[in-house]
Design a protein around this motif. Structure first.
Motif, short mmCIF file in Angstrom:
data_model
loop_
_atom_site.label_atom_id
_atom_site.label_comp_id
_atom_site.label_asym_id
_atom_site.label_seq_id
_atom_site.Cartn_x
_atom_site.Cartn_y
_atom_site.Cartn_z
N ALA A 280 0.84 -1.20 0.00
CA ALA A 280 0.00 0.00 0.00
C ALA A 280 0.87 1.25 0.00
O ALA A 280 0.58 2.24 -0.70
N HIS A 281 1.94 1.22 0.77
CA HIS A 281 2.85 2.37 0.81
C HIS A 281 3.51 2.60 -0.55
O HIS A 281 3.77 3.76 -0.93
N ALA A 282 3.79 1.53 -1.28
CA ALA A 282 4.39 1.68 -2.61
C ALA A 282 3.45 2.41 -3.56
O ALA A 282 3.89 3.22 -4.40
N VAL A 283 2.16 2.14 -3.44
CA VAL A 283 1.17 2.84 -4.27
C VAL A 283 1.21 4.34 -3.95
O VAL A 283 1.21 5.18 -4.86
N THR A 284 1.25 4.67 -2.67
CA THR A 284 1.28 6.08 -2.26
C THR A 284 2.51 6.78 -2.80
O THR A 284 2.41 7.91 -3.32
N VAL A 285 3.67 6.15 -2.71
CA VAL A 285 4.90 6.77 -3.22
C VAL A 285 4.78 7.03 -4.72
O VAL A 285 5.09 8.13 -5.21
N ALA A 286 4.32 6.04 -5.48
CA ALA A 286 4.20 6.19 -6.92
C ALA A 286 3.20 7.27 -7.29
O ALA A 286 3.42 8.07 -8.22
N VAL A 287 2.08 7.34 -6.56
CA VAL A 287 1.06 8.36 -6.85
C VAL A 287 1.62 9.75 -6.58
O VAL A 287 1.43 10.68 -7.38
N GLU A 288 2.29 9.92 -5.44
CA GLU A 288 2.84 11.24 -5.12
C GLU A 288 3.93 11.66 -6.10
O GLU A 288 4.13 12.85 -6.34
N LEU A 289 4.60 10.69 -6.70
CA LEU A 289 5.60 10.98 -7.73
C LEU A 289 4.95 11.22 -9.09
O LEU A 289 5.65 11.47 -10.08
N ARG A 290 3.61 11.11 -9.14
CA ARG A 290 2.82 11.34 -10.35
C ARG A 290 3.17 10.34 -11.45
O ARG A 290 3.13 10.65 -12.64
N ALA A 291 3.54 9.12 -11.06
CA ALA A 291 3.89 8.06 -12.00
C ALA A 291 2.67 7.17 -12.19
O ALA A 291 2.46 6.21 -11.44
N GLY A 292 1.84 7.50 -13.20
CA GLY A 292 0.58 6.81 -13.38
C GLY A 292 0.72 5.32 -13.62
O GLY A 292 0.11 4.51 -12.92
N GLY A 293 1.54 4.95 -14.59
CA GLY A 293 1.71 3.54 -14.90
C GLY A 293 2.30 2.77 -13.74
O GLY A 293 1.84 1.66 -13.42
N GLU A 294 3.32 3.33 -13.08
CA GLU A 294 3.95 2.65 -11.94
C GLU A 294 2.99 2.54 -10.77
O GLU A 294 2.97 1.52 -10.07
N SER A 295 2.18 3.56 -10.55
CA SER A 295 1.25 3.51 -9.42
C SER A 295 0.20 2.42 -9.63
O SER A 295 -0.18 1.72 -8.68
N VAL A 296 -0.26 2.24 -10.87
CA VAL A 296 -1.22 1.17 -11.17
C VAL A 296 -0.54 -0.19 -11.02
O VAL A 296 -1.12 -1.14 -10.48
N ARG A 297 0.71 -0.31 -11.48
CA ARG A 297 1.45 -1.56 -11.33
C ARG A 297 1.57 -1.94 -9.86
O ARG A 297 1.38 -3.09 -9.48
N GLN A 298 1.88 -0.94 -9.04
CA GLN A 298 2.01 -1.20 -7.60
C GLN A 298 0.65 -1.55 -6.99
O GLN A 298 0.57 -2.38 -6.08
N ALA A 299 -0.41 -0.92 -7.48
CA ALA A 299 -1.75 -1.22 -6.97
C ALA A 299 -2.14 -2.66 -7.27
O ALA A 299 -2.73 -3.35 -6.43
N VAL A 300 -1.81 -3.12 -8.48
CA VAL A 300 -2.13 -4.49 -8.87
C VAL A 300 -1.30 -5.49 -8.05
O VAL A 300 -1.79 -6.55 -7.64
N ALA A 301 -0.04 -5.12 -7.76
CA ALA A 301 0.86 -6.02 -7.04
C ALA A 301 0.59 -6.07 -5.54
O ALA A 301 0.94 -7.06 -4.88
N ALA A 302 -0.02 -5.03 -4.99
CA ALA A 302 -0.21 -4.95 -3.53
C ALA A 302 -1.16 -6.04 -3.05
O ALA A 302 -2.21 -6.29 -3.65
N ASP A 303 -0.79 -6.70 -1.96
CA ASP A 303 -1.62 -7.73 -1.34
C ASP A 303 -2.38 -7.09 -0.18
O ASP A 303 -1.80 -6.79 0.86
N THR A 304 -3.67 -6.89 -0.37
CA THR A 304 -4.47 -6.22 0.67
C THR A 304 -5.14 -7.22 1.61
O THR A 304 -5.77 -6.81 2.59
N SER A 305 -5.00 -8.51 1.33
CA SER A 305 -5.71 -9.51 2.13
C SER A 305 -5.23 -9.58 3.57
O SER A 305 -5.94 -10.09 4.44
#
Length: 416
Positions: free
Chosen positions: A311-336
Motif C-alpha cells: 500500500a505504501h508503494a502505491v502512495t509513493v508512486a502516486v505522489e511521484l505522479r507516476a501513473g503507470g507505476e502507481s497502477v502496477r504497484q496497486a495491482v501487485a499490492a496484497d491487501t488480504s
C-alpha cells in the motif's frame, strides 16, 4: 512590505490565473512541468495565468488544486462565498465532546484516577475498536472523552517519577489516538493542540515508542499543511529516527515498527517533493524493517507491517505522479493481510488516485466504492476521494457521471 515581495494569493481581487501562478511559483514548479502533469500545453498554462483564458471548468480546477496542494478551492479561485474544503471533512457530531475533554484541566477532580495498567488496557481496546469498526470515528468519539480525562488525571495523581513517566506515556498515546479522530475535521487548531500535547507528554515519558508515535503523527501534520512545511516534516522524522537509533539494539518489536513507520514517512515526504531516488530509497529501508519484524507482525497504531508496504508503494508512486507505476504497484499490492478497516479503505483511496492518474476513471470510481464499503467514515473525510468524486460528477460520460453522483450523495457532498 517591500516592492519585490511575493504577492499574497489569498488577497482579493487577484484573478484565478494570478493565484495559480503565485501558488505554482511557491511550490517551485515550472509551467512546462505543470502543463505535463495536467495533460495541457505550456502555452495553455501561460494563457490561463496571464488571463488570456478564463477560469477552467471544475474538473480541471480540481486537478490544479491537487497538483498545487491547495487545501481549499477558494484559495485558488478567490471566491470566498462558497468555499469547498478539499482536505477538511465535515465536523463529526462528537467533535465538541472530544474538544471539551482535550481542553479540560481536571483541576477540580477529586475522584481516584484509574491505574496506568487499567488505562493501557482500555487504550489497547480503543485502538482495536478503531481498526475493526466501519464507523471508526463514531466509535472513537464515544471512547475518547473519558479516556482523555482519566489519562490526564492519572498524570496529575502520580506519586513517583517512575509512575508519572508511565502515565505520561499512556497520555501521549491517548493523544495519538485522538489525532486519528480530529484529523481532517474543521478544527485545525485542535489538531495542533493535540499533536503538541502528545509530543510534550511523550518527551516527559522518555518512552521511545511514545516519542516515535508522536513524531510519526506530527510529521504527517506538518506535511499535510503544505509544501512550505515539508522541511519541518523532514526535520521531525530525522530527529526522531536519530533519537530512536540508540534504543533499537535492545528494543521490542513495537519500537522497531515505529522506526519503520518513520522511514516510510521520509519516503512519503520525498515523494511529495518529487525526489524519486530518495523516496524509493527510504521505502526500501522501511520494507527491510518490515521484513525483519516477520510476516505475522502488525503494529496496532501505525499499521506498519509487511502487508502495508505494498500500500505504501502505491502512495509513493502516486505522489511521484507516476501513473503507470502507481497502477502496477496497486495491482501487485496484497491487501488480504490488512486487518484494519480504515487502513484498508485508505489504501483503496490511494489505488483510486493511481487509476485516475493513469486515466482509468471508471476503475477509480469502482475502487472508491470499495473504500466506502470498507469504512465509510474514512472516505467521507478524505480530501483526495472527495476531489475524485466531485471531478467525475462532471464527466461527459452519463453512466460515469451518474455513478459519481450516487457516491457523492453517499458522502454528503451534494447536501445543501
Amino acid at each position: 512590505m517591500p516592492d519585490d515581495a511575493t504577492p499574497d494569493p489569498y488577497a482579493d481581487p487577484l484573478a484565478f490565473g494570478q493565484r495559480m501562478q503565485i501558488l505554482r511559483t511557491r511550490r517551485g514548479l515550472s509551467r512546462p512541468v505543470v502543463a505535463g502533469l495536467l495533460g495541457m500545453s505550456p502555452s495553455w498554462v501561460k494563457q490561463v495565468e496571464t488571463g488570456q483564458i478564463g477560469m477552467p471548468k471544475l474538473p480541471v480546477i480540481l486537478r490544479i488544486a491537487e497538483l498545487l496542494r491547495v487545501r481549499n478551492l477558494s484559495d485558488l479561485t478567490g471566491d470566498q462565498s462558497t468555499p469547498i474544503d478539499l482536505f477538511v471533512g465535515p465536523g463529526h457530531s462528537r467533535l465538541p465532546a472530544v474538544r471539551d475533554a482535550v481542553n479540560a484541566l481536571t483541576l477540580g477532580e477529586d475522584r481516584q484516577a484509574p491505574s496506568t495498567q487499567h488505562l493501557a488496557a482500555r487504550l489497547a481496546k480503543a485502538w482495536a475498536a478503531r481498526h475493526q469498526a466501519a464507523n471508526h470515528r463514531e466509535v472513537l468519539g464515544q471512547l475518547l472523552p473519558d479516556l482523555i480525562r482519566d489519562a490526564q488525571l492519572a498524570v496529575r495523581q502520580s506519586d513517583s517519577a517512575a509512575d508519572r513517566r508511565a502515565a505520561q506515556a499512556v497520555l501521549s498515546e491517548v493523544y495519538s489516538l485522538s489525532q486519528f479522530f480530529v484529523a481532517y475535521q474543521p478544527d485545525s487548531a485542535l489538531l495542533w493542540r493535540v499533536a503538541e500535547r502528545g509530543m510534550v507528554a511523550a518527551q516527559e515519558s522518555e518512552d521511545p515508542h511514545a516519542i516515535g508515535l508522536a513524531a510519526w503523527l506530527a510529521t504527517q501534520a506538518h506535511r499535510d499543511t503544505g509544501p512550505a512545511h515539508f522541511d519541518a516534516a523532514d526535520s521531525m522524522t530525522m530527529e526522531a529516527l536519530t533519537y530512536m537509533e540508540r534504543f533499537l539494539p535492545d528494543a521490542d518489536d513495537r519500537v522497531h515498527a515505529i522506526a519503520g513507520a518513520l522511514q516510510f514517512e521520509a519516503a512519503y515526504t520525498a515523494a511529495c517533493r518529487g525526489e524519486n531516488g530518495a523516496a524509493w530509497g527510504w521505502w526500501d529501508m522501511a520494507r527491510a524493517t518490515a521484513h525483519r519484524l516477520g510476516r505475522g507482525y502488525y503494529h496496532p497504531m501505525t499499521s506498519f507491517s509487511q502487508a502495508i508496504m505494498g500500500a505504501h508503494a502505491v502512495t509513493v508512486a502516486v505522489e511521484l505522479r507516476a501513473g503507470g507505476e502507481s497502477v502496477r504497484q496497486a495491482v501487485a499490492a496484497d491487501t488480504s493481510s490488512i486487518p484494519s478497516r480504515p487502513r484498508l479503505a485508505r489504501h483503496r483511496i490511494e489505488e483510486a488516485r493511481a487509476y485516475q492518474l493513469d486515466g482509468q476513471a471508471e476503475t477509480a470510481l469502482a475502487t472508491l466504492e470499495k473504500a466506502h464499503k470498507a469504512a465509510p467514515e474514512t472516505i467521507k473525510y478524505n480530501g483526495y476521494a472527495r476531489r475524485i468524486v466531485l471531478e467525475e460528477t462532471e464527466s461527459k460520460i452519463p453512466a460515469r457521471r451518474q455513478r459519481a453522483a450516487a457516491l457523492a450523495d453517499q458522502l454528503g457532498l451534494l447536501a445543501a
